[in-house]
Design a protein around this motif. Sequence first.
Motif, PDB file in Angstrom:
ATOM      1  N   LEU A  87       0.838  -1.197   0.000  1.00 44.51           N
ATOM      2  CA  LEU A  87       0.000   0.000   0.000  1.00 44.51           C
ATOM      3  C   LEU A  87       0.878   1.254   0.000  1.00 44.51           C
ATOM      4  N   ALA A  88       1.921   1.248   0.831  1.00 43.82           N
ATOM      5  CA  ALA A  88       2.842   2.394   0.878  1.00 43.82           C
ATOM      6  C   ALA A  88       3.480   2.627  -0.487  1.00 43.82           C
ATOM      7  N   GLN A  89       3.886   1.555  -1.132  1.00 39.95           N
ATOM      8  CA  GLN A  89       4.470   1.669  -2.477  1.00 39.95           C
ATOM      9  C   GLN A  89       3.445   2.256  -3.450  1.00 39.95           C
ATOM     10  N   ASN A  90       2.241   1.714  -3.443  1.00 41.33           N
ATOM     11  CA  ASN A  90       1.197   2.151  -4.369  1.00 41.33           C
ATOM     12  C   ASN A  90       0.794   3.611  -4.159  1.00 41.33           C
ATOM     13  N   MET A  91       0.871   4.070  -2.918  1.00 41.91           N
ATOM     14  CA  MET A  91       0.441   5.427  -2.589  1.00 41.91           C
ATOM     15  C   MET A  91       1.601   6.417  -2.578  1.00 41.91           C
TER      16      MET A  91
END
Length: 166
Positions: A87-91
């Motif tokens: 999620l951190a990567q995607n955001m």
Amino acid sequence: MAFLATAEICDSNASHLASGDLRVLHPVFQIYGQCRSFSGPIVTLKVFEDNVLVRELLESRGEGRVLVIDGGGSMRCALVGGNLAQLAQNMNWAGIIVNGCIRDVDEINGCDVGVRALATHPQKSGKKGIGEKHVPVYVGGTLIRDGEWLYADSDGVLISKSELSI
């Protein structure tokens, strides 16, 4: 943004180190994730064995920021796992510092994000949603404030009151 090596930052900012405007975190963090070097403005979070607010912040646009989580140094459960790292990567978060544990290390190591944590633990955290966002936290031997800058690489982690340049 050009990468600044932490050793170079220390060498060229002795006066900032002496004044406390630049601080070095204690060397207690293990390195995870594909981004071994990262930097960005800090978002702080204080929780204890509960990662609901971690997810809530990571669901927001990271815009190259770094989430610094004061988990009280708990070694009884993980605050970040593979799903949250993805999620951190995607955001578009640059990194996550966890004063506590993570899990799903193989998944985290596959993510294009920088992660530092004290250790790993297979058990997930509680889900009560208790904690404080955007408050000063004491992590790695120093007080860290929302909006300060973090610089991390294989040599260590630095906190600066403001963005640094070469």
